[in-house]
Motif scaffolding. Sequence first.
Motif, PDB file in Angstrom:
ATOM      1  N   GLY A  96     -22.654  11.148  -4.147  1.00  0.00           N
ATOM      2  CA  GLY A  96     -23.719  10.189  -3.863  1.00  0.00           C
ATOM      3  C   GLY A  96     -23.482   8.748  -4.279  1.00  0.00           C
ATOM      4  O   GLY A  96     -24.420   7.958  -4.271  1.00  0.00           O
ATOM      5  N   LEU A  97     -22.248   8.372  -4.628  1.00  0.00           N
ATOM      6  CA  LEU A  97     -22.014   6.985  -5.049  1.00  0.00           C
ATOM      7  C   LEU A  97     -22.072   6.040  -3.851  1.00  0.00           C
ATOM      8  O   LEU A  97     -21.553   6.352  -2.783  1.00  0.00           O
ATOM      9  CB  LEU A  97     -20.657   6.843  -5.742  1.00  0.00           C
ATOM     10  N   GLN A  98     -22.712   4.906  -4.061  1.00  0.00           N
ATOM     11  CA  GLN A  98     -22.848   3.891  -3.031  1.00  0.00           C
ATOM     12  C   GLN A  98     -21.880   2.744  -3.318  1.00  0.00           C
ATOM     13  O   GLN A  98     -21.688   2.363  -4.473  1.00  0.00           O
ATOM     14  CB  GLN A  98     -24.280   3.355  -3.010  1.00  0.00           C
ATOM     15  N   LYS A  99     -21.334   2.213  -2.240  1.00  0.00           N
ATOM     16  CA  LYS A  99     -20.337   1.149  -2.395  1.00  0.00           C
ATOM     17  C   LYS A  99     -20.992  -0.126  -2.915  1.00  0.00           C
ATOM     18  O   LYS A  99     -21.969  -0.610  -2.363  1.00  0.00           O
ATOM     19  CB  LYS A  99     -19.643   0.878  -1.070  1.00  0.00           C
ATOM     20  N   LYS A 100     -20.448  -0.640  -3.996  1.00  0.00           N
ATOM     21  CA  LYS A 100     -20.874  -1.911  -4.579  1.00  0.00           C
ATOM     22  C   LYS A 100     -20.013  -3.023  -3.982  1.00  0.00           C
ATOM     23  O   LYS A 100     -20.520  -4.024  -3.505  1.00  0.00           O
ATOM     24  CB  LYS A 100     -20.715  -1.839  -6.095  1.00  0.00           C
ATOM     25  N   ASN A 101     -18.699  -2.840  -4.027  1.00  0.00           N
ATOM     26  CA  ASN A 101     -17.723  -3.688  -3.357  1.00  0.00           C
ATOM     27  C   ASN A 101     -16.403  -2.922  -3.329  1.00  0.00           C
ATOM     28  O   ASN A 101     -16.347  -1.781  -3.786  1.00  0.00           O
ATOM     29  CB  ASN A 101     -17.599  -5.082  -4.008  1.00  0.00           C
ATOM     30  N   GLU A 102     -15.367  -3.520  -2.810  1.00  0.00           N
ATOM     31  CA  GLU A 102     -14.089  -2.833  -2.659  1.00  0.00           C
ATOM     32  C   GLU A 102     -13.630  -2.252  -3.998  1.00  0.00           C
ATOM     33  O   GLU A 102     -13.464  -2.979  -4.978  1.00  0.00           O
ATOM     34  CB  GLU A 102     -13.039  -3.811  -2.125  1.00  0.00           C
ATOM     35  N   GLY A 103     -13.485  -0.919  -4.036  1.00  0.00           N
ATOM     36  CA  GLY A 103     -13.017  -0.254  -5.250  1.00  0.00           C
ATOM     37  C   GLY A 103     -14.066  -0.032  -6.315  1.00  0.00           C
ATOM     38  O   GLY A 103     -13.755   0.486  -7.380  1.00  0.00           O
ATOM     39  N   ALA A 104     -15.312  -0.395  -6.054  1.00  0.00           N
ATOM     40  CA  ALA A 104     -16.384  -0.222  -7.055  1.00  0.00           C
ATOM     41  C   ALA A 104     -17.564   0.494  -6.407  1.00  0.00           C
ATOM     42  O   ALA A 104     -18.059   0.083  -5.356  1.00  0.00           O
ATOM     43  CB  ALA A 104     -16.823  -1.571  -7.608  1.00  0.00           C
ATOM     44  N   TRP A 105     -18.006   1.558  -7.055  1.00  0.00           N
ATOM     45  CA  TRP A 105     -19.077   2.408  -6.533  1.00  0.00           C
ATOM     46  C   TRP A 105     -20.101   2.632  -7.631  1.00  0.00           C
ATOM     47  O   TRP A 105     -19.752   2.706  -8.815  1.00  0.00           O
ATOM     48  CB  TRP A 105     -18.494   3.738  -6.067  1.00  0.00           C
ATOM     49  N   LYS A 106     -21.379   2.787  -7.265  1.00  0.00           N
ATOM     50  CA  LYS A 106     -22.459   2.914  -8.260  1.00  0.00           C
ATOM     51  C   LYS A 106     -23.539   3.865  -7.748  1.00  0.00           C
ATOM     52  O   LYS A 106     -23.519   4.302  -6.607  1.00  0.00           O
ATOM     53  CB  LYS A 106     -23.078   1.542  -8.528  1.00  0.00           C
ATOM     54  N   ASP A 107     -24.485   4.140  -8.635  1.00  0.00           N
ATOM     55  CA  ASP A 107     -25.696   4.891  -8.311  1.00  0.00           C
ATOM     56  C   ASP A 107     -25.446   6.299  -7.787  1.00  0.00           C
ATOM     57  O   ASP A 107     -26.183   6.796  -6.937  1.00  0.00           O
ATOM     58  CB  ASP A 107     -26.579   4.121  -7.320  1.00  0.00           C
ATOM     59  N   GLY A 108     -24.419   6.953  -8.305  1.00  0.00           N
ATOM     60  CA  GLY A 108     -24.165   8.339  -7.957  1.00  0.00           C
ATOM     61  C   GLY A 108     -24.390   9.227  -9.170  1.00  0.00           C
ATOM     62  O   GLY A 108     -24.982   8.800 -10.170  1.00  0.00           O
ATOM     63  N   TYR A 109     -23.916  10.445  -9.067  1.00  0.00           N
ATOM     64  CA  TYR A 109     -24.090  11.421 -10.137  1.00  0.00           C
ATOM     65  C   TYR A 109     -22.794  12.168 -10.402  1.00  0.00           C
ATOM     66  O   TYR A 109     -21.954  12.321  -9.520  1.00  0.00           O
ATOM     67  CB  TYR A 109     -25.156  12.453  -9.753  1.00  0.00           C
ATOM     68  N   ILE A 123     -17.915   4.446 -10.470  1.00  0.00           N
ATOM     69  CA  ILE A 123     -16.463   4.555 -10.368  1.00  0.00           C
ATOM     70  C   ILE A 123     -15.908   3.176 -10.036  1.00  0.00           C
ATOM     71  O   ILE A 123     -16.433   2.494  -9.150  1.00  0.00           O
ATOM     72  CB  ILE A 123     -16.050   5.594  -9.309  1.00  0.00           C
ATOM     73  N   THR A 124     -14.848   2.794 -10.742  1.00  0.00           N
ATOM     74  CA  THR A 124     -14.196   1.506 -10.494  1.00  0.00           C
ATOM     75  C   THR A 124     -12.685   1.695 -10.464  1.00  0.00           C
ATOM     76  O   THR A 124     -12.108   2.293 -11.379  1.00  0.00           O
ATOM     77  CB  THR A 124     -14.553   0.483 -11.595  1.00  0.00           C
ATOM     78  N   PHE A 125     -12.066   1.197  -9.411  1.00  0.00           N
ATOM     79  CA  PHE A 125     -10.609   1.220  -9.273  1.00  0.00           C
ATOM     80  C   PHE A 125     -10.021  -0.003  -9.961  1.00  0.00           C
ATOM     81  O   PHE A 125     -10.532  -1.118  -9.801  1.00  0.00           O
ATOM     82  CB  PHE A 125     -10.228   1.205  -7.788  1.00  0.00           C
ATOM     83  N   HIS A 126      -8.963   0.207 -10.758  1.00  0.00           N
ATOM     84  CA  HIS A 126      -8.248  -0.887 -11.414  1.00  0.00           C
ATOM     85  C   HIS A 126      -6.800  -0.858 -10.935  1.00  0.00           C
ATOM     86  O   HIS A 126      -6.079   0.116 -11.197  1.00  0.00           O
ATOM     87  CB  HIS A 126      -8.291  -0.742 -12.936  1.00  0.00           C
ATOM     88  N   LYS A 127      -6.398  -1.893 -10.238  1.00  0.00           N
ATOM     89  CA  LYS A 127      -5.022  -2.004  -9.745  1.00  0.00           C
ATOM     90  C   LYS A 127      -4.074  -2.207 -10.926  1.00  0.00           C
ATOM     91  O   LYS A 127      -4.410  -2.876 -11.887  1.00  0.00           O
ATOM     92  CB  LYS A 127      -4.904  -3.172  -8.773  1.00  0.00           C
ATOM     93  N   ALA A 128      -2.911  -1.596 -10.815  1.00  0.00           N
ATOM     94  CA  ALA A 128      -1.893  -1.749 -11.872  1.00  0.00           C
ATOM     95  C   ALA A 128      -1.591  -3.226 -12.079  1.00  0.00           C
ATOM     96  O   ALA A 128      -1.379  -3.968 -11.125  1.00  0.00           O
ATOM     97  CB  ALA A 128      -0.629  -1.000 -11.474  1.00  0.00           C
TER      98      ALA A 128
END
Length: 165
Positions: A96-109, A123-128
Amino acid sequence: MKKLMAIVCALMLGALAFADDPAEGFWISVDEKSGKETAGWQVFQDGGKLCGKILSVANEPQDAKPTKAKGKSYDNFMNGADVSTLTIVGTAWIWGLQKKNEGAWKDGYVIDPNDGKRYKCEITFHKADGKKYPTDTLEMRGKVGPVGRSQFWKKADESQATGLR
């Protein structure tokens, strides 16, 4: 020729609009205290929402069930199923995560299969970058209100994510 180039450019831009988000793919969760690998995950979109399914677990039978979660169910998870009846491997514990912006998602479980408790999830993606993130890293943050805890997962391929035993 100009029309052809315009069509090619439009198709390329359209393809970029539907490209996978960098958070999607295969990941290995790592225990923040011991540094040991705990599970292989597939993170994917379903209906425009981000989800995460366990593909394998380390040092556990692959058909194990979360027995400590007996009787726990949530109306927005697996149609209210009793969490203890589900297998840990093969279940989408993040949803259920909703896209906040590229690589960042919020409001899920996320449900912790060890105890069956449900938490808000980001969830947040961090590039090397060779410094703080030596490799591509996925930050999965479980929260209760404003307080939370993050796990940092490492990028994997499908065979690594399915191969923990």
